[in-house]
Design an enzyme around this catalytic site. Structure first.
Site, mmCIF file in Angstrom:
data_model
loop_
_atom_site.group_PDB
_atom_site.id
_atom_site.type_symbol
_atom_site.label_atom_id
_atom_site.label_comp_id
_atom_site.label_asym_id
_atom_site.label_seq_id
_atom_site.Cartn_x
_atom_site.Cartn_y
_atom_site.Cartn_z
ATOM 1 N N PRO A 12 0.815 -1.176 0.000
ATOM 2 C CA PRO A 12 0.000 0.000 0.000
ATOM 3 C C PRO A 12 0.871 1.256 0.000
ATOM 4 O O PRO A 12 1.721 1.432 0.853
ATOM 5 C CB PRO A 12 -0.759 -0.119 1.296
ATOM 6 N N GLU A 13 0.639 2.113 -0.947
ATOM 7 C CA GLU A 13 1.210 3.459 -0.891
ATOM 8 C C GLU A 13 0.084 4.361 -0.406
ATOM 9 O O GLU A 13 -0.959 3.867 0.007
ATOM 10 C CB GLU A 13 1.729 3.869 -2.271
ATOM 11 N N HIS A 52 -2.577 -15.884 7.508
ATOM 12 C CA HIS A 52 -1.948 -14.578 7.747
ATOM 13 C C HIS A 52 -2.902 -13.539 8.318
ATOM 14 O O HIS A 52 -2.623 -12.358 8.292
ATOM 15 C CB HIS A 52 -1.308 -14.064 6.462
ATOM 16 N N ARG A 67 3.662 -10.800 4.779
ATOM 17 C CA ARG A 67 5.094 -10.556 4.992
ATOM 18 C C ARG A 67 5.416 -9.973 6.369
ATOM 19 O O ARG A 67 6.590 -9.899 6.742
ATOM 20 C CB ARG A 67 5.634 -9.664 3.876
ATOM 21 N N LYS A 79 20.987 17.706 -2.373
ATOM 22 C CA LYS A 79 20.829 16.262 -2.593
ATOM 23 C C LYS A 79 21.337 15.852 -3.971
ATOM 24 O O LYS A 79 20.770 16.221 -4.994
ATOM 25 C CB LYS A 79 19.349 15.869 -2.456
#
Length: 280
Positions: A2-3, A92, A111, A153
């Site tokens: 999920p983003e 799960h 996971r 950066k």
DNA sequence: CAGAATACCTGCGGGC
DNA sequence: TGCCCGCAGGTATTCT
């Protein structure tokens, strides 16, 4: 994982079912997630509470009660569903939260990179939340903001937009899609980009995220909306997962490579190198 | 300090 | 058919 759009979709899906509802029980079948689930604390302090408000900060879901806040992160493969007649828990299905209206909020995460935590103080002050960058859909997120954050950066712009100390919620899928939409090469050093390009990039990120939220997120494998339906943004992906296939715009073959350990797809022609790019 | 590598975990698909 | 490898939506922590 999920983003941001998937987390937002989850928030909107579960809120109407559990807002102002009382937690009657919590069942934790697996407490070993990214961090141990504080089972004892949850049973003592969360059960019996009413969910007063549900919020999202970055990719964290916040379920606020009077005595504290449940903080949920879905990691790479986590999902939350609302069940009415709950089928038996599968392998799960790590946590069930039962409510006074007989609905069950079920947390599933093969996971186990996700997290379920409890914070009695202001959740924004939680160690995991307090150093996060701004929300991409906030109006303060713009080209000027990125210019300031990127000025020292040297890392690839794709890595930089995925850095949640700068802006939150942009993961591997939406970073690739946003850079394509903005016509920016993912390997361009962050500090090399002009204000014009960063304006375009910040707008592209907002556009992509809004579209994805509208479509109910992106389902690749694990993600489903809280009612079990997949997210439909997967049909709108222009570059992610399309390495070697033709660019939807210029038809040239999309390039696939690794940037900072993450697979990245882009179009060599449409996403030109920054030295060559000129403002329109 | 910035940036890169590593770690956490399971499941799946591809190649042999 | 089965084994081994690499890969997957994240991100904190450890390294150089």
């Amino acid at each position: 994982m999920p983003e941001l759009p998937e987390v937002e979709t989850t928030l909107r899906g579960i809120s109407p079912h559990i807002e102002n509802k009382c937690v009657t029980a919590i069942i934790v079948r697996q407490h070993k997630l990214r961090w141990p689930v504080p089972v004892k604390q949850l049973k003592e302090q969360f059960v019996g509470q009413t969910i007063l408000d549900l919020k999202r900060r970055a990719k964290y879901l916040l379920l606020e009660c009077e005595s504290g806040t449940l903080i949920v992160h879905l990691g790479m493969s986590g999902r939350l569903r609302i069940l009415t007649n709950a089928p038996p828990a599968q392998k799960h299905d790590h946590i069930d939260i039962e409510f006074s209206n007989n609905k069950i909020l079920r947390y599933t995460d093969p996971r186990r990179f996700g997290a379920v935590l409890w914070m009695t103080e202001n959740p924004e002050e939680h160690i995991l939340l307090k150093n996060l960058g701004i929300e991409p859909l906030d109006k303060k997120f713009n080209g000027k903001y990125l210019l300031e954050k990127f000025k020292n950066k040297n890392i690839a712009v794709k890595t930089a937009v995925m850095d949640h100390h700068i802006v939150v919620g942009v993961g591997n899928i939406y970073a690739a899609e946003s850079l394509f939409l903005a016509g920016i090469h993912p390997l361009a050093p962050a500090k090399s980009l002009t204000l014009f390009q960063l304006e375009k990039l910040s707008k592209a990120i907002k556009t992509i995220l809004r579209q994805a939220i509208k479509q109910g997120g992106t389902t690749l494998k694990d993600f489903t909306q809280s009612d079990g339906k997949p997210g439909y943004f997967v049909n709108k992906l222009n570059v992610y997962g399309r390495g070697g296939k033709p660019c939807i715009s210029c038809k040239s073959k999309l390039t696939s490579l690794k940037i900072g350990q993450r697979s990245t797809v882009y179009c060599d022609k449409c996403q030109c190198s920054p030295a060559l790019e000129k403002p329109l």
